[in-house]
Design a protein around this motif. Structure first.
Motif, PDB file in Angstrom:
ATOM      1  N   MET A 157       0.884  -1.165   0.097  1.00  0.00           N
ATOM      2  CA  MET A 157      -0.020   0.153  -0.050  1.00  0.00           C
ATOM      3  C   MET A 157       0.933   1.110   0.025  1.00  0.00           C
ATOM      4  O   MET A 157       0.560   2.160  -0.789  1.00  0.00           O
ATOM      5  N   THR A 158       1.653   1.238   0.811  1.00  0.00           N
ATOM      6  CA  THR A 158       2.721   2.523   0.841  1.00  0.00           C
ATOM      7  C   THR A 158       3.707   2.580  -0.256  1.00  0.00           C
ATOM      8  O   THR A 158       3.494   3.737  -0.973  1.00  0.00           O
ATOM      9  N   LEU A 159       3.942   1.639  -1.214  1.00  0.00           N
ATOM     10  CA  LEU A 159       4.673   1.652  -2.394  1.00  0.00           C
ATOM     11  C   LEU A 159       3.841   2.274  -3.477  1.00  0.00           C
ATOM     12  O   LEU A 159       4.277   3.136  -3.920  1.00  0.00           O
ATOM     13  N   VAL A 160       2.522   1.875  -3.480  1.00  0.00           N
ATOM     14  CA  VAL A 160       1.588   2.191  -4.513  1.00  0.00           C
ATOM     15  C   VAL A 160       1.218   3.859  -4.252  1.00  0.00           C
ATOM     16  O   VAL A 160       1.303   4.549  -5.302  1.00  0.00           O
ATOM     17  N   PHE A 161       0.971   4.047  -2.960  1.00  0.00           N
ATOM     18  CA  PHE A 161       0.793   5.470  -2.797  1.00  0.00           C
ATOM     19  C   PHE A 161       1.951   6.314  -3.042  1.00  0.00           C
ATOM     20  O   PHE A 161       1.601   7.399  -3.521  1.00  0.00           O
ATOM     21  N   ALA A 162       3.156   5.858  -2.776  1.00  0.00           N
ATOM     22  CA  ALA A 162       4.280   6.589  -3.062  1.00  0.00           C
ATOM     23  C   ALA A 162       4.500   7.098  -4.462  1.00  0.00           C
ATOM     24  O   ALA A 162       4.606   8.154  -5.100  1.00  0.00           O
ATOM     25  N   VAL A 163       4.087   5.954  -5.419  1.00  0.00           N
ATOM     26  CA  VAL A 163       4.227   5.857  -6.694  1.00  0.00           C
ATOM     27  C   VAL A 163       3.080   6.877  -7.368  1.00  0.00           C
ATOM     28  O   VAL A 163       3.417   7.668  -8.133  1.00  0.00           O
ATOM     29  N   ALA A 164       2.066   6.776  -6.747  1.00  0.00           N
ATOM     30  CA  ALA A 164       0.992   7.756  -7.075  1.00  0.00           C
ATOM     31  C   ALA A 164       1.315   9.188  -6.684  1.00  0.00           C
ATOM     32  O   ALA A 164       1.012  10.000  -7.527  1.00  0.00           O
ATOM     33  N   GLN A 165       1.903   9.423  -5.546  1.00  0.00           N
ATOM     34  CA  GLN A 165       2.448  10.626  -5.329  1.00  0.00           C
ATOM     35  C   GLN A 165       3.363  10.954  -6.469  1.00  0.00           C
ATOM     36  O   GLN A 165       3.587  12.412  -6.633  1.00  0.00           O
ATOM     37  N   GLY A 166       4.343  10.155  -6.641  1.00  0.00           N
ATOM     38  CA  GLY A 166       5.418  10.671  -7.623  1.00  0.00           C
ATOM     39  C   GLY A 166       4.597  11.147  -8.864  1.00  0.00           C
ATOM     40  O   GLY A 166       5.309  12.151  -9.408  1.00  0.00           O
ATOM     41  N   PHE A 167       3.595  10.458  -9.514  1.00  0.00           N
ATOM     42  CA  PHE A 167       3.012  11.056 -10.494  1.00  0.00           C
ATOM     43  C   PHE A 167       2.445  12.313 -10.452  1.00  0.00           C
ATOM     44  O   PHE A 167       2.431  13.261 -11.346  1.00  0.00           O
ATOM     45  N   TYR A 168       1.852  12.698  -9.185  1.00  0.00           N
ATOM     46  CA  TYR A 168       1.329  14.006  -8.862  1.00  0.00           C
ATOM     47  C   TYR A 168       2.242  15.105  -8.873  1.00  0.00           C
ATOM     48  O   TYR A 168       2.239  16.048  -9.431  1.00  0.00           O
ATOM     49  N   ILE A 169       3.455  14.615  -8.213  1.00  0.00           N
ATOM     50  CA  ILE A 169       4.546  15.764  -8.098  1.00  0.00           C
ATOM     51  C   ILE A 169       5.173  15.814  -9.642  1.00  0.00           C
ATOM     52  O   ILE A 169       5.436  16.968  -9.881  1.00  0.00           O
ATOM     53  N   TRP A 170       5.165  14.792 -10.300  1.00  0.00           N
ATOM     54  CA  TRP A 170       5.865  15.241 -11.641  1.00  0.00           C
ATOM     55  C   TRP A 170       5.307  16.387 -12.574  1.00  0.00           C
ATOM     56  O   TRP A 170       5.975  17.203 -13.081  1.00  0.00           O
ATOM     57  N   ARG A 171       4.186  16.694 -12.315  1.00  0.00           N
ATOM     58  CA  ARG A 171       3.591  17.692 -13.358  1.00  0.00           C
ATOM     59  C   ARG A 171       3.899  18.903 -12.676  1.00  0.00           C
ATOM     60  O   ARG A 171       3.926  20.083 -13.408  1.00  0.00           O
ATOM     61  N   TYR A 172       4.346  18.932 -11.533  1.00  0.00           N
ATOM     62  CA  TYR A 172       4.817  20.585 -10.907  1.00  0.00           C
ATOM     63  C   TYR A 172       6.294  20.747 -10.889  1.00  0.00           C
ATOM     64  O   TYR A 172       6.672  21.693 -10.274  1.00  0.00           O
ATOM     65  N   LEU A 173       7.014  19.573 -11.161  1.00  0.00           N
ATOM     66  CA  LEU A 173       8.550  19.795 -11.259  1.00  0.00           C
ATOM     67  C   LEU A 173       9.042  20.817 -12.377  1.00  0.00           C
ATOM     68  O   LEU A 173       8.550  21.012 -13.413  1.00  0.00           O
ATOM     69  N   PRO A 174      10.198  21.552 -12.117  1.00  0.00           N
ATOM     70  CA  PRO A 174      10.682  22.364 -13.065  1.00  0.00           C
ATOM     71  C   PRO A 174      11.091  21.685 -14.184  1.00  0.00           C
ATOM     72  O   PRO A 174      11.576  20.457 -13.996  1.00  0.00           O
ATOM     73  N   LYS A 175      10.944  22.074 -15.280  1.00  0.00           N
ATOM     74  CA  LYS A 175      11.537  21.447 -16.458  1.00  0.00           C
ATOM     75  C   LYS A 175      12.973  20.678 -16.369  1.00  0.00           C
ATOM     76  O   LYS A 175      13.218  19.596 -16.814  1.00  0.00           O
ATOM     77  N   GLU A 176      13.868  21.219 -15.731  1.00  0.00           N
ATOM     78  CA  GLU A 176      15.427  20.731 -15.466  1.00  0.00           C
ATOM     79  C   GLU A 176      15.341  19.542 -14.956  1.00  0.00           C
ATOM     80  O   GLU A 176      15.825  18.721 -15.145  1.00  0.00           O
ATOM     81  N   GLN A 177      14.292  19.571 -13.783  1.00  0.00           N
ATOM     82  CA  GLN A 177      14.286  18.519 -12.809  1.00  0.00           C
ATOM     83  C   GLN A 177      13.780  17.160 -13.643  1.00  0.00           C
ATOM     84  O   GLN A 177      13.979  16.165 -13.529  1.00  0.00           O
ATOM     85  N   LYS A 178      12.715  17.591 -14.602  1.00  0.00           N
ATOM     86  CA  LYS A 178      11.937  16.574 -15.208  1.00  0.00           C
ATOM     87  C   LYS A 178      12.962  16.105 -16.139  1.00  0.00           C
ATOM     88  O   LYS A 178      13.089  14.631 -16.392  1.00  0.00           O
ATOM     89  N   GLU A 179      13.660  16.716 -16.912  1.00  0.00           N
ATOM     90  CA  GLU A 179      14.698  16.319 -17.789  1.00  0.00           C
ATOM     91  C   GLU A 179      15.870  15.519 -16.951  1.00  0.00           C
ATOM     92  O   GLU A 179      16.208  14.494 -17.606  1.00  0.00           O
ATOM     93  N   GLN A 180      16.321  15.919 -16.117  1.00  0.00           N
ATOM     94  CA  GLN A 180      17.346  15.044 -15.190  1.00  0.00           C
ATOM     95  C   GLN A 180      16.790  13.809 -14.681  1.00  0.00           C
ATOM     96  O   GLN A 180      17.477  12.632 -14.947  1.00  0.00           O
ATOM     97  N   GLY A 181      15.547  13.873 -14.246  1.00  0.00           N
ATOM     98  CA  GLY A 181      15.040  12.560 -14.104  1.00  0.00           C
ATOM     99  C   GLY A 181      14.783  11.363 -15.166  1.00  0.00           C
ATOM    100  O   GLY A 181      15.027  10.380 -14.916  1.00  0.00           O
ATOM    101  N   GLN A 182      14.459  12.093 -16.291  1.00  0.00           N
ATOM    102  CA  GLN A 182      14.116  11.237 -17.447  1.00  0.00           C
ATOM    103  C   GLN A 182      15.735  10.648 -18.087  1.00  0.00           C
ATOM    104  O   GLN A 182      15.697   9.673 -18.178  1.00  0.00           O
ATOM    105  N   GLU A 183      16.632  11.609 -17.936  1.00  0.00           N
ATOM    106  CA  GLU A 183      17.778  10.999 -18.115  1.00  0.00           C
ATOM    107  C   GLU A 183      18.611   9.907 -17.181  1.00  0.00           C
ATOM    108  O   GLU A 183      19.117   8.992 -17.938  1.00  0.00           O
ATOM    109  N   GLN A 184      18.215  10.040 -16.071  1.00  0.00           N
ATOM    110  CA  GLN A 184      18.506   8.982 -15.113  1.00  0.00           C
ATOM    111  C   GLN A 184      17.766   7.628 -15.448  1.00  0.00           C
ATOM    112  O   GLN A 184      18.372   6.501 -15.357  1.00  0.00           O
ATOM    113  N   LEU A 185      16.540   7.844 -15.938  1.00  0.00           N
ATOM    114  CA  LEU A 185      15.974   6.553 -16.127  1.00  0.00           C
ATOM    115  C   LEU A 185      16.267   6.010 -17.347  1.00  0.00           C
ATOM    116  O   LEU A 185      16.091   4.835 -17.676  1.00  0.00           O
ATOM    117  N   GLU A 186      16.819   6.697 -18.384  1.00  0.00           N
ATOM    118  CA  GLU A 186      17.302   6.160 -19.807  1.00  0.00           C
ATOM    119  C   GLU A 186      18.549   5.944 -19.569  1.00  0.00           C
ATOM    120  O   GLU A 186      18.917   4.958 -20.529  1.00  0.00           O
TER     121      GLU A 186
END
Length: 190
Positions: A157-186
């Protein structure tokens, strides 16, 4: 690695319960939590506040479980921890106008203040829900069901909730942080 490290005392509790009983598992949980604190100090040269709080709760409720030979105390520990975390989040926001989520993540995430406030409320409600659900499962269902719920149900439950919060946070991140996060994933894993 730290998340797995945090799970180890719970895993030790589960294994001891399956091999013996709730009282052996409670003793193992106390010892495993103490070892966890010592290992954190040795490996990272620091112990997070939540680990100290957990140690106190595990020691107090676990000792009462062993002393009175009553598993109700260890069952209440889960609710007490979740309740304490919810209370800390709500007190920080209501009385100090400082979201604790921002204090914990503000150096890593640049989000608007109101997003941190919403996250704090969301986590507080989640923790209160988990605390109440634990009471229901612990005192309405068999001990075996509660142990499985405590170890796996609350963790998932905690893991699923944390992932859901991650999706919520994503849309508010500055563009630089989104790009940095995407680079780390790739980046390819070695």
């Amino acid at each position: 690695m730290k998340q797995l490290f945090d799970f180890l005392p719970l895993l030790a509790f589960f294994i001891a319960y399956k091999m013996h009983d709730i009282y052996t598992a409670t003793g193992v949980l106390i010892v495993a939590t103490i070892v966890q604190i010592a290992a954190a100090k040795w490996i990272w040269n620091q112990v997070e506040k939540i680990h100290w709080i957990t140690l106190v709760m595990v020691t107090v409720f676990g000792s009462m479980t062993l002393f009175f030979h009553d598993d109700a105390f260890i069952k209440w520990k889960v609710t007490a921890i979740y309740g304490a975390m919810a209370a800390a989040l709500l007190i920080g926001q209501w009385f100090f106008n400082k979201p604790l989520i921002k204090a914990m993540l503000g150096s890593e995430l640049q989000l608007p203040h109101d997003v941190f406030v919403k996250l704090g409320y969301a986590w507080a409600v989640f923790f209160l829900f988990c605390a109440a659900l634990n009471v229901y499962v612990a005192f309405s269902l068999p001990l075996e069901t509660w142990v499985n719920f405590k170890v796996f149900g609350l963790t998932v439950m905690t893991l699923v909730f944390a992932v859901a919060q991650g999706f919520y946070i994503w849309r508010y991140l500055p563009k630089e942080q989104k790009e940095q996060g995407q680079e780390q994933l790739e980046q390819p894993k070695d």
